[in-house]
Design a protein around this motif. Structure first.
Motif, short mmCIF file in Angstrom:
data_model
loop_
_atom_site.label_atom_id
_atom_site.label_comp_id
_atom_site.label_asym_id
_atom_site.label_seq_id
_atom_site.Cartn_x
_atom_site.Cartn_y
_atom_site.Cartn_z
N CYS A 6 0.84 -1.21 0.00
CA CYS A 6 0.00 0.00 0.00
C CYS A 6 0.87 1.26 0.00
CB CYS A 6 -0.90 0.04 1.23
SG CYS A 6 -2.14 -1.23 1.25
N TRP A 7 1.93 1.23 0.81
CA TRP A 7 2.80 2.41 0.88
C TRP A 7 3.52 2.66 -0.44
CZ3 TRP A 7 2.10 6.12 4.06
CH2 TRP A 7 1.53 5.88 5.30
N PHE A 8 4.06 1.58 -1.01
CA PHE A 8 4.72 1.73 -2.32
C PHE A 8 3.75 2.32 -3.34
CE2 PHE A 8 7.91 -1.53 -0.94
CZ PHE A 8 9.05 -0.87 -1.34
N ILE A 9 2.54 1.78 -3.39
CA ILE A 9 1.58 2.20 -4.42
C ILE A 9 1.08 3.63 -4.15
CG2 ILE A 9 -0.66 1.67 -5.45
CD1 ILE A 9 0.02 -1.33 -4.90
N PHE A 59 7.36 -2.35 -7.68
CA PHE A 59 7.79 -2.84 -6.37
C PHE A 59 6.56 -3.26 -5.54
CE2 PHE A 59 12.16 -0.60 -5.56
CZ PHE A 59 12.64 -1.12 -6.74
N GLY A 60 5.60 -2.36 -5.48
CA GLY A 60 4.42 -2.58 -4.64
C GLY A 60 3.58 -3.75 -5.11
N VAL A 61 3.32 -3.79 -6.41
CA VAL A 61 2.47 -4.86 -6.95
C VAL A 61 3.22 -6.20 -6.93
CG1 VAL A 61 1.23 -5.66 -9.01
CG2 VAL A 61 1.05 -3.28 -8.30
N MET A 78 12.54 -4.55 2.49
CA MET A 78 11.54 -3.83 1.70
C MET A 78 11.23 -2.46 2.30
SD MET A 78 10.86 -5.29 -1.11
CE MET A 78 9.33 -4.61 -1.71
N VAL A 79 11.32 -2.35 3.62
CA VAL A 79 11.15 -1.03 4.24
C VAL A 79 12.30 -0.12 3.81
CG1 VAL A 79 11.05 0.23 6.43
CG2 VAL A 79 9.89 -1.98 6.22
N ALA A 80 13.51 -0.69 3.81
CA ALA A 80 14.67 0.09 3.36
C ALA A 80 14.53 0.45 1.88
CB ALA A 80 15.94 -0.72 3.59
N ALA A 81 14.00 -0.49 1.07
CA ALA A 81 13.79 -0.22 -0.36
C ALA A 81 12.81 0.94 -0.55
CB ALA A 81 13.29 -1.47 -1.07
#
Lengths: 135, 139
Positions: A6-9, A59-61, A78-81
């Motif tokens: 959700c955050w990435f998107i 990344f998100g999907v 993934m948090v670091a990414a």
């Protein structure tokens, strides 16, 4: 959808709006509606849309939709990414906008590369044949 | 697959074909000058790819794949998605015509069209974001 996806998107969508806004300003400039100063944001426009929107959406999907990991994975890569891709986009955009900030642009690209490395290392073991995903 | 997703994805494939054809025309134009308007078609060519094909494909797949808005209304405020579709394509077509035209012809009409294209595409991006935002949520 995992919370991290959700955050990435969401960040991807914010970059979509920002990138489209800069693009619209540059297109309007071609019609003579604005001054040529808007062209300073050309790199930011490209950066927001290609890395900030498209790459980050992937990344998100990808994190959401690829087969679940067989073994439990740490969440921190993934948090670091997420942090690195967003920092990288803004640093690369700033470096491309201010001519004297070439070093900032390099830092931005390195940050983006780090994000891609972390994403790839997380996703790699999840890209596997279907029967293994079931098993 | 819902109707709007099909429209987005099929239209994106049309743009992919159109972009490739413009690419062929640009390559030929570099070898033997065809028409002056192609000198100014580079940005339109790039945007047919990245907006017409890629962005539109993303919009279509996201509309189809993202978590449903609700059980009663799975796709939520669909009119926003349709609005984004119409504006994105109107803006892109207007741009693909008006941008090269402003390079070879002087006319206020082309410049107004270019501003219209900018506004349409910007509004499309904003509208789709507003539409899809509530569907981006954790289980």
């Amino acid at each position: 959808m995992p919370r991290l996806s959700c955050w990435f998107i969401r960040f991807a969508l914010i970059h979509l709006v920002l990138g489209f806004t800069l693009g619209a300003l540059m297109l309007a400039q071609k019609a003579g509606a604005l001054g040529t100063a808007v062209w300073a944001f050309r790199v930011a426009h490209q950066e927001f849309l290609l890395a900030g929107f498209m790459l980050q959406l992937v990344f998100g999907v990808g994190f959401w939709i690829l087969p679940r990991p067989v073994h439990p994975q740490h969440g921190w890569p993934m948090v670091a990414a997420l942090i690195l891709i967003n920092a990288g986009v803004w640093l690369a955009a700033a470096g491309g906008t201010v001519p004297a900030w070439g070093g900032v642009a390099i830092l931005g690209r390195l940050s983006e590369t780090g994000a891609v490395g972390l994403f790839a290392s997380t996703i790699w073991p999840r890209v596997r044949p279907f029967q293994h995903a079931r098993g | 697959m819902p109707e709007l997703a099909r429209w987005y994805i099929k239209t994106s494939l049309v743009y992919l074909a159109a972009a490739l054809l413009v690419g062929v025309a640009l390559a030929v134009h570099r070898m033997t000058s065809l028409v002056p308007v192609l000198d100014f078609s580079g940005p339109a060519y790039i945007h047919l790819f990245v907006v017409g094909w890629l962005t539109q494909l993303i919009f279509g797949v996201a509309y189809w794949l993202f978590p449903r808005f609700s059980k009663a209304s799975p796709y939520g405020h669909e009119y926003l998605g349709w609005g984004a579709y119409v504006l994105l394509n109107a803006g892109l077509i207007l741009r693909a015509v008006a941008e090269p035209a402003t390079g070879v012809m002087y006319g206020k009409g082309w410049r107004v069209a270019l501003i219209g294209a900018a506004l349409c595409q910007w509004a499309a991006g904003l509208l789709f974001t507003v539409y899809i935002w509530p569907r981006v949520r954790a289980k």
